[in-house]
Design an enzyme around this catalytic site. Structure first.
Site, PDB file in Angstrom:
ATOM      1  N   ASP A 140       0.825  -1.209   0.000  1.00  7.23           N
ATOM      2  CA  ASP A 140       0.000   0.000   0.000  1.00  7.23           C
ATOM      3  C   ASP A 140       0.861   1.261   0.000  1.00  7.23           C
ATOM      4  O   ASP A 140       1.969   1.264   0.541  1.00  7.23           O
ATOM      5  CB  ASP A 140      -0.918  -0.024   1.238  1.00  7.23           C
ATOM      6  CG  ASP A 140      -2.118   0.891   1.067  1.00  7.23           C
ATOM      7  OD1 ASP A 140      -2.398   1.319  -0.068  1.00  7.23           O
ATOM      8  OD2 ASP A 140      -2.780   1.184   2.083  1.00  7.23           O
ATOM      9  N   GLY A 141       0.316   2.310  -0.606  1.00  8.08           N
ATOM     10  CA  GLY A 141       0.979   3.611  -0.566  1.00  8.08           C
ATOM     11  C   GLY A 141       1.562   4.077  -1.889  1.00  8.08           C
ATOM     12  O   GLY A 141       2.235   5.114  -1.938  1.00  8.08           O
ATOM     13  N   ASN A 142       1.266   3.355  -2.956  1.00  5.95           N
ATOM     14  CA  ASN A 142       1.808   3.768  -4.270  1.00  5.95           C
ATOM     15  C   ASN A 142       1.325   5.166  -4.658  1.00  5.95           C
ATOM     16  O   ASN A 142       2.097   5.986  -5.179  1.00  5.95           O
ATOM     17  CB  ASN A 142       1.358   2.803  -5.372  1.00  5.95           C
ATOM     18  CG  ASN A 142       1.924   1.416  -5.216  1.00  5.95           C
ATOM     19  OD1 ASN A 142       2.772   1.180  -4.364  1.00  5.95           O
ATOM     20  ND2 ASN A 142       1.465   0.483  -6.030  1.00  5.95           N
ATOM     21  N   GLY A 143       0.041   5.403  -4.431  1.00  9.65           N
ATOM     22  CA  GLY A 143      -0.553   6.679  -4.835  1.00  9.65           C
ATOM     23  C   GLY A 143       0.039   7.843  -4.046  1.00  9.65           C
ATOM     24  O   GLY A 143       0.396   8.886  -4.620  1.00  9.65           O
ATOM     25  N   ARG A 144       0.146   7.658  -2.722  1.00 10.59           N
ATOM     26  CA  ARG A 144       0.710   8.740  -1.884  1.00 10.59           C
ATOM     27  C   ARG A 144       2.178   8.988  -2.212  1.00 10.59           C
ATOM     28  O   ARG A 144       2.647  10.119  -2.218  1.00 10.59           O
ATOM     29  CB  ARG A 144       0.533   8.380  -0.390  1.00 10.59           C
ATOM     30  CG  ARG A 144      -0.863   8.685   0.118  1.00 10.59           C
ATOM     31  CD  ARG A 144      -1.150   7.981   1.406  1.00 10.59           C
ATOM     32  NE  ARG A 144      -1.480   6.573   1.164  1.00 10.59           N
ATOM     33  CZ  ARG A 144      -1.602   5.665   2.110  1.00 10.59           C
ATOM     34  NH1 ARG A 144      -1.390   5.987   3.373  1.00 10.59           N
ATOM     35  NH2 ARG A 144      -1.935   4.435   1.815  1.00 10.59           N
ATOM     36  N   ARG A 151      -0.641   8.899 -10.133  1.00  9.44           N
ATOM     37  CA  ARG A 151      -0.696   7.660  -9.340  1.00  9.44           C
ATOM     38  C   ARG A 151      -0.056   6.482 -10.079  1.00  9.44           C
ATOM     39  O   ARG A 151       0.595   5.629  -9.467  1.00  9.44           O
ATOM     40  CB  ARG A 151      -2.141   7.332  -8.977  1.00  9.44           C
ATOM     41  CG  ARG A 151      -2.788   8.341  -8.048  1.00  9.44           C
ATOM     42  CD  ARG A 151      -4.247   7.978  -7.771  1.00  9.44           C
ATOM     43  NE  ARG A 151      -4.361   6.673  -7.163  1.00  9.44           N
ATOM     44  CZ  ARG A 151      -4.211   6.428  -5.868  1.00  9.44           C
ATOM     45  NH1 ARG A 151      -3.974   7.415  -5.023  1.00  9.44           N
ATOM     46  NH2 ARG A 151      -4.314   5.205  -5.398  1.00  9.44           N
ATOM     47  N   HIS A 163       2.466   3.182  -9.104  1.00 12.59           N
ATOM     48  CA  HIS A 163       2.230   1.754  -9.333  1.00 12.59           C
ATOM     49  C   HIS A 163       3.402   1.128 -10.103  1.00 12.59           C
ATOM     50  O   HIS A 163       3.813   0.012  -9.819  1.00 12.59           O
ATOM     51  CB  HIS A 163       0.931   1.555 -10.117  1.00 12.59           C
ATOM     52  CG  HIS A 163      -0.293   1.990  -9.362  1.00 12.59           C
ATOM     53  ND1 HIS A 163      -0.493   1.697  -8.034  1.00 12.59           N
ATOM     54  CD2 HIS A 163      -1.390   2.718  -9.742  1.00 12.59           C
ATOM     55  CE1 HIS A 163      -1.652   2.216  -7.644  1.00 12.59           C
ATOM     56  NE2 HIS A 163      -2.207   2.847  -8.650  1.00 12.59           N
ATOM     57  N   GLU A 205     -12.433  -4.609  -4.475  1.00  7.39           N
ATOM     58  CA  GLU A 205     -12.937  -3.249  -4.225  1.00  7.39           C
ATOM     59  C   GLU A 205     -12.199  -2.203  -5.076  1.00  7.39           C
ATOM     60  O   GLU A 205     -12.667  -1.072  -5.212  1.00  7.39           O
ATOM     61  CB  GLU A 205     -12.790  -2.888  -2.740  1.00  7.39           C
ATOM     62  CG  GLU A 205     -13.766  -3.624  -1.828  1.00  7.39           C
ATOM     63  CD  GLU A 205     -13.470  -5.118  -1.700  1.00  7.39           C
ATOM     64  OE1 GLU A 205     -12.279  -5.499  -1.668  1.00  7.39           O
ATOM     65  OE2 GLU A 205     -14.429  -5.904  -1.652  1.00  7.39           O
ATOM     66  N   ASN A 206     -11.062  -2.579  -5.621  1.00  7.57           N
ATOM     67  CA  ASN A 206     -10.309  -1.620  -6.442  1.00  7.57           C
ATOM     68  C   ASN A 206     -11.010  -1.282  -7.773  1.00  7.57           C
ATOM     69  O   ASN A 206     -10.616  -0.333  -8.463  1.00  7.57           O
ATOM     70  CB  ASN A 206      -8.874  -2.102  -6.703  1.00  7.57           C
ATOM     71  CG  ASN A 206      -7.969  -2.027  -5.477  1.00  7.57           C
ATOM     72  OD1 ASN A 206      -7.056  -2.831  -5.304  1.00  7.57           O
ATOM     73  ND2 ASN A 206      -8.201  -1.046  -4.601  1.00  7.57           N
ATOM     74  N   ARG A 221      -5.401  -1.818   8.551  1.00  6.56           N
ATOM     75  CA  ARG A 221      -6.575  -2.646   8.280  1.00  6.56           C
ATOM     76  C   ARG A 221      -6.223  -3.754   7.301  1.00  6.56           C
ATOM     77  O   ARG A 221      -5.176  -3.726   6.646  1.00  6.56           O
ATOM     78  CB  ARG A 221      -7.735  -1.790   7.754  1.00  6.56           C
ATOM     79  CG  ARG A 221      -7.388  -0.941   6.553  1.00  6.56           C
ATOM     80  CD  ARG A 221      -8.582  -0.124   6.057  1.00  6.56           C
ATOM     81  NE  ARG A 221      -8.149   0.809   5.038  1.00  6.56           N
ATOM     82  CZ  ARG A 221      -7.885   2.110   5.254  1.00  6.56           C
ATOM     83  NH1 ARG A 221      -8.051   2.628   6.454  1.00  6.56           N
ATOM     84  NH2 ARG A 221      -7.464   2.879   4.275  1.00  6.56           N
TER      85      ARG A 221
HETATM   86  C1  IPE Z   1      -5.593  -2.847  -0.568  1.00  9.28           C
HETATM   87  O1  IPE Z   1      -5.207  -1.522  -0.633  1.00  9.28           O
HETATM   88  C2  IPE Z   1      -5.536  -3.483  -1.926  1.00  9.28           C
HETATM   89  C3  IPE Z   1      -4.211  -3.677  -2.492  1.00  9.28           C
HETATM   90  C4  IPE Z   1      -3.073  -3.389  -1.938  1.00  9.28           C
HETATM   91  C5  IPE Z   1      -4.195  -4.275  -3.799  1.00  9.28           C
HETATM   92  P1  IPE Z   1      -6.244  -0.330  -0.795  1.00  9.28           P
HETATM   93  O2  IPE Z   1      -5.457   0.906  -0.840  1.00  9.28           O
HETATM   94  O3  IPE Z   1      -7.150  -0.608  -1.935  1.00  9.28           O
HETATM   95  O4  IPE Z   1      -7.096  -0.456   0.536  1.00  9.28           O
HETATM   96  P2  IPE Z   1      -7.969   0.643   1.304  1.00  9.28           P
HETATM   97  O5  IPE Z   1      -8.933   1.206   0.309  1.00  9.28           O
HETATM   98  O6  IPE Z   1      -7.033   1.684   1.811  1.00  9.28           O
HETATM   99  O7  IPE Z   1      -8.626  -0.124   2.413  1.00  9.28           O
HETATM  100  C1  IPE Z   2      -1.440   0.213  -3.425  1.00  6.13           C
HETATM  101  O1  IPE Z   2      -1.264   1.566  -3.482  1.00  6.13           O
HETATM  102  C2  IPE Z   2      -1.607  -0.409  -4.773  1.00  6.13           C
HETATM  103  C3  IPE Z   2      -2.971  -0.868  -5.071  1.00  6.13           C
HETATM  104  C4  IPE Z   2      -4.030  -0.753  -4.309  1.00  6.13           C
HETATM  105  C5  IPE Z   2      -3.123  -1.485  -6.350  1.00  6.13           C
HETATM  106  P1  IPE Z   2      -2.494   2.561  -3.518  1.00  6.13           P
HETATM  107  O2  IPE Z   2      -2.869   2.808  -4.932  1.00  6.13           O
HETATM  108  O3  IPE Z   2      -3.606   2.072  -2.670  1.00  6.13           O
HETATM  109  O4  IPE Z   2      -1.844   3.853  -2.902  1.00  6.13           O
HETATM  110  P2  IPE Z   2      -2.477   4.840  -1.852  1.00  6.13           P
HETATM  111  O5  IPE Z   2      -2.998   4.022  -0.726  1.00  6.13           O
HETATM  112  O6  IPE Z   2      -3.573   5.570  -2.560  1.00  6.13           O
HETATM  113  O7  IPE Z   2      -1.360   5.729  -1.453  1.00  6.13           O
HETATM  114 MG    MG Z   3      -4.076   2.301  -0.719  1.00  7.03          MG
END
Ligand code: IPE
Ligand code: IPE
Ligand code: MG
Length: 243
Positions: free
Chosen positions: A19-23, A32, A36, A66-67, A193
């Site tokens: 998690d955290g690729n987007g941030r 974003r 990734h 949910e993605n 979570r």
């Molecule tokens: C969980 O991360 C799914 C993956 C890492 C693929 P999300 O970023 O989608 O989860 P939430 O929305 O913060 O719970």
């Molecule tokens: C996790 O990074 C990768 C996937 C859910 C595919 P996010 O895309 O959820 O990055 P944040 O949580 O928005 O930083």
């Molecule tokens: Mg995320």
């Protein structure tokens, strides 16, 4: 299933919510999808680091059920990364004896993506040096529902007596049927979570949250941190503290 007997200092199976690729991308003023893409390099580092540390099973959460709520453009970027990852890395992984599996539902995935997934699984199915599982279009509840459906169908057709249903049989209907349960569930980015990941399998996993690490920055030192935290935990499985 992981039992207290299989407990050692080195975990055999690590599951990661990457998690955290987007941030990470946002901090750099980039889109974003840039995060990734960098996340795929972190996947490569994680596989190598786990192999070096003697961990044999790595399960990565790549795309959740949910993605689908994300913008179409971002979803397509994630699908494209899976395609490119298989194209670029499959032969190397195969040579190293890695068995690749994609956990999750095939529903909603395009035929070309499904054939890429099948290619990766078929190519590596005899391998057993290391097990890399990518949860893609995966949701823990969806997996439990799919298993329940398959069990109900088998019962209805007379292939299964409902009295045979127990934890072991139920597990055998999950996407993870022949995998040990994760010893560690690791999540980067500071979220605490489970986000619908491996709900059944994480019943006794040790949860480790790396607060200040965004997934694209993940490397061997972070794995070592997680292994140290794991070694300091006392797994009791409902029993009493070991002597
Ligand atoms: C969980 O991360 C799914 C993956 C890492 C693929 P999300 O970023 O989608 O989860 P939430 O929305 O913060 O719970
Ligand atoms: C996790 O990074 C990768 C996937 C859910 C595919 P996010 O895309 O959820 O990055 P944040 O949580 O928005 O930083
Ligand atoms: Mg995320």
């Amino acid at each position: 299933m992981t039992t207290p007997d299989s407990q050692g200092q080195t975990p055999q199976h690590i599951a990661i919510i990457m998690d955290g690729n987007g941030r990470w991308a946002k901090q750099k003023g980039r889109p974003r999808a840039f995060g990734h893409k960098a996340g795929v390099d972190a996947v490569r580092r994680a596989v190598r680091a786990c192999g070096n540390a003697g961990v044999r099973y790595l399960t990565l959460f790549g795309f959740s059920t949910e993605n689908w709520r994300r913008p179409a453009e971002e979803i397509e970027a994630l699908f494209e990364l899976l395609r490119r990852f298989v194209d670029a890395d499959l032969e190397k992984l195969h040579k190293e004896g890695v068995r690749v599996r994609i956990l999750g539902s095939r529903e909603g995935l395009s035929p070309d993506l499904i054939s890429i997934i099948e290619r990766a699984e078929v190519r590596t199915r005899e391998n057993s040096a290391f097990f890399l599982n990518v949860a893609f279009n995966y949701g823990g509840r969806d997996e439990l529902v799919r298993a329940a459906k398959a069990i109900a169908k088998a019962a209805k057709s007379g292939d299964l007596d409902p009295d045979q249903i127990n934890e072991e049989l139920y597990s055998s209907f999950l996407d993870t049927s022949d995998l040990p349960d994760p010893d560690i569930l690791l999540r980067t980015s500071g979220e605490y979570r489970i986000s619908n990941f491996l709900l059944w399998q994480c019943a006794y996993s040790e949860f480790i949250f790396l607060d200040n690490v965004m997934w694209p920055d993940f490397d061997e030192t972070h794995l070592q941190m997680a292994l140290e935290i794991y070694a300091s935990r006392d797994r009791r499985y409902g029993g009493v503290k070991r002597a």
